[in-house]
Write a protein that holds these residues in place. Structure first.
Motif, PDB file in Angstrom:
ATOM      1  N   ASP A 126     -53.673   9.225 -44.866  1.00 18.75           N
ATOM      2  CA  ASP A 126     -54.250   8.261 -43.929  1.00 18.75           C
ATOM      3  C   ASP A 126     -53.588   8.479 -42.572  1.00 18.75           C
ATOM      4  O   ASP A 126     -52.353   8.463 -42.464  1.00 18.75           O
ATOM      5  N   VAL A 127     -54.400   8.681 -41.549  1.00 16.42           N
ATOM      6  CA  VAL A 127     -53.896   8.964 -40.205  1.00 16.42           C
ATOM      7  C   VAL A 127     -54.339   7.854 -39.268  1.00 16.42           C
ATOM      8  O   VAL A 127     -55.543   7.586 -39.133  1.00 16.42           O
ATOM      9  N   VAL A 128     -53.392   7.208 -38.618  1.00 18.35           N
ATOM     10  CA  VAL A 128     -53.704   6.151 -37.649  1.00 18.35           C
ATOM     11  C   VAL A 128     -54.593   6.705 -36.540  1.00 18.35           C
ATOM     12  O   VAL A 128     -54.307   7.780 -35.985  1.00 18.35           O
ATOM     13  N   GLY A 129     -55.680   5.998 -36.251  1.00 19.27           N
ATOM     14  CA  GLY A 129     -56.588   6.425 -35.203  1.00 19.27           C
ATOM     15  C   GLY A 129     -57.711   7.322 -35.674  1.00 19.27           C
ATOM     16  O   GLY A 129     -58.615   7.643 -34.898  1.00 19.27           O
ATOM     17  N   VAL A 130     -57.659   7.715 -36.946  1.00 24.35           N
ATOM     18  CA  VAL A 130     -58.711   8.558 -37.523  1.00 24.35           C
ATOM     19  C   VAL A 130     -59.477   7.730 -38.546  1.00 24.35           C
ATOM     20  O   VAL A 130     -58.928   7.327 -39.573  1.00 24.35           O
ATOM     21  N   SER A 157     -47.560   9.579 -42.720  1.00 24.49           N
ATOM     22  CA  SER A 157     -46.367   9.936 -43.488  1.00 24.49           C
ATOM     23  C   SER A 157     -46.778  10.430 -44.865  1.00 24.49           C
ATOM     24  O   SER A 157     -47.880  10.111 -45.355  1.00 24.49           O
ATOM     25  N   VAL A 158     -45.902  11.193 -45.497  1.00 28.57           N
ATOM     26  CA  VAL A 158     -46.162  11.693 -46.839  1.00 28.57           C
ATOM     27  C   VAL A 158     -46.093  10.513 -47.813  1.00 28.57           C
ATOM     28  O   VAL A 158     -45.112   9.766 -47.820  1.00 28.57           O
ATOM     29  N   PRO A 159     -47.134  10.290 -48.622  1.00 28.79           N
ATOM     30  CA  PRO A 159     -47.110   9.172 -49.568  1.00 28.79           C
ATOM     31  C   PRO A 159     -46.099   9.413 -50.691  1.00 28.79           C
ATOM     32  O   PRO A 159     -45.666  10.537 -50.935  1.00 28.79           O
ATOM     33  N   ALA A 175     -42.377  11.421 -41.870  1.00 28.44           N
ATOM     34  CA  ALA A 175     -43.444  11.419 -40.881  1.00 28.44           C
ATOM     35  C   ALA A 175     -43.961  12.836 -40.663  1.00 28.44           C
ATOM     36  O   ALA A 175     -43.174  13.770 -40.446  1.00 28.44           O
ATOM     37  N   VAL A 176     -45.285  12.990 -40.700  1.00 33.72           N
ATOM     38  CA  VAL A 176     -45.890  14.312 -40.522  1.00 33.72           C
ATOM     39  C   VAL A 176     -46.973  14.314 -39.444  1.00 33.72           C
ATOM     40  O   VAL A 176     -47.626  15.342 -39.219  1.00 33.72           O
ATOM     41  N   ALA A 177     -47.178  13.181 -38.783  1.00 35.69           N
ATOM     42  CA  ALA A 177     -48.055  13.116 -37.615  1.00 35.69           C
ATOM     43  C   ALA A 177     -47.505  12.032 -36.694  1.00 35.69           C
ATOM     44  O   ALA A 177     -47.221  10.920 -37.146  1.00 35.69           O
ATOM     45  N   VAL A 178     -47.334  12.367 -35.417  1.00 38.64           N
ATOM     46  CA  VAL A 178     -46.714  11.440 -34.466  1.00 38.64           C
ATOM     47  C   VAL A 178     -47.432  11.523 -33.125  1.00 38.64           C
ATOM     48  O   VAL A 178     -48.103  12.507 -32.813  1.00 38.64           O
ATOM     49  N   ARG A 179     -47.231  10.442 -32.350  1.00 41.61           N
ATOM     50  CA  ARG A 179     -47.791  10.410 -30.998  1.00 41.61           C
ATOM     51  C   ARG A 179     -46.816   9.713 -30.067  1.00 41.61           C
ATOM     52  O   ARG A 179     -46.209   8.703 -30.429  1.00 41.61           O
ATOM     53  N   GLN A 180     -46.663  10.258 -28.875  1.00 46.06           N
ATOM     54  CA  GLN A 180     -45.891   9.614 -27.810  1.00 46.06           C
ATOM     55  C   GLN A 180     -46.674   9.782 -26.525  1.00 46.06           C
ATOM     56  O   GLN A 180     -46.734  10.871 -25.950  1.00 46.06           O
ATOM     57  N   ARG A 197     -61.762  15.565 -37.164  1.00 48.76           N
ATOM     58  CA  ARG A 197     -61.420  14.224 -36.678  1.00 48.76           C
ATOM     59  C   ARG A 197     -60.100  14.173 -35.911  1.00 48.76           C
ATOM     60  O   ARG A 197     -59.953  13.391 -34.972  1.00 48.76           O
ATOM     61  N   VAL A 198     -59.123  14.977 -36.286  1.00 49.96           N
ATOM     62  CA  VAL A 198     -57.871  14.994 -35.530  1.00 49.96           C
ATOM     63  C   VAL A 198     -58.104  15.579 -34.140  1.00 49.96           C
ATOM     64  O   VAL A 198     -57.580  15.076 -33.142  1.00 49.96           O
TER      65      VAL A 198
END
Length: 210
Positions: A126-130, A157-159, A175-180, A197-198
């Motif tokens: 699950d990716v935030v924003g997707v 993050s990895v479940p 964490a495996v996907a991040v945004r700043q 989608r990413v």
């Protein structure tokens, strides 16, 4: 149809063609970037997967390191997948002593955290924003985020249990996907799955920055 902003893909090494195709499918004008003059005119930049130490060395050889740092520091949107995440991090563990960082993300990443090439795997995240359900994530000699600064948003993050029921072990919760701000990075390779989608999320960031 390509009618949006122009996004470059750093074309020194790695899976450049796949990122170009994914960006174009998201409506971006996508172009390969190999020169400092090309960095100056794009609206955003993708740093592809590949071999991070090789890419770091080539950034120096082609005099791209400082122009890239300057544009990212100035707010240019950037997206890095796998090796791109490593290069965008402020600090890398298990890298070469002479490895150079672009510093777009206030994170510490561990290079090859998931193991060797033979340890490559896929998982649903699950990716935030997707929207539209989990993203199929392909991990190939992937990094993970050991530490993230206060301004960094963790997108995925990895479940604790993998999508096939496997135990992720030490990777659980990493964490495996991040945004700043305008900078996004994933430890996995969405360009290899046909799921755009990413890249569409990054395209939204580029449009918003423009």
């Amino acid at each position: 149809m390509e009618s949006g902003p122009t996004v470059g893909v750093l074309a020194l090494q790695g899976d450049v063609r796949e990122h170009l195709a994914a960006l174009r499918a998201s409506g971006m004008r996508a172009v390969p970037v190999r020169r400092a003059s090309e960095i100056e005119v794009v609206d955003g930049l993708v740093i592809p997967g590949g071999e991070s130490t090789t890419m770091s060395r080539l950034l120096g050889v082609f005099d791209l390191l400082e122009p890239l740092r300057a544009r990212i520091a100035d707010g240019m949107p950037a997206y890095g997948s796998c090796a791109g995440m490593i290069l965008l991090a402020s600090e890398v563990l298990d890298g070469r002593p002479d490895q150079q960082q672009l510093g777009g993300l206030d994170v510490v990443v561990r290079r090859n955290a998931f193991g060797r090439q033979v340890d490559s795997f896929e998982s649903d995240l699950d990716v935030v924003g997707v929207e539209g359900g989990p993203v199929r994530a392909v991990f190939i000699r992937a990094p993970w985020v050991e530490k993230a600064g206060a301004d960094v948003e963790v997108l995925a993050s990895v479940p604790s249990v993998g999508s096939e029921g496997q135990d992720p072990g030490a990777a659980a919760g990493r964490a495996v996907a991040v945004r700043q701000g305008n900078v996004v990075a994933t430890a996995f390779h969405p360009e290899l799955t046909g799921d755009g989608r990413v890249h569409a999320l990054f395209a939204e960031i580029v449009r918003g920055a423009g």
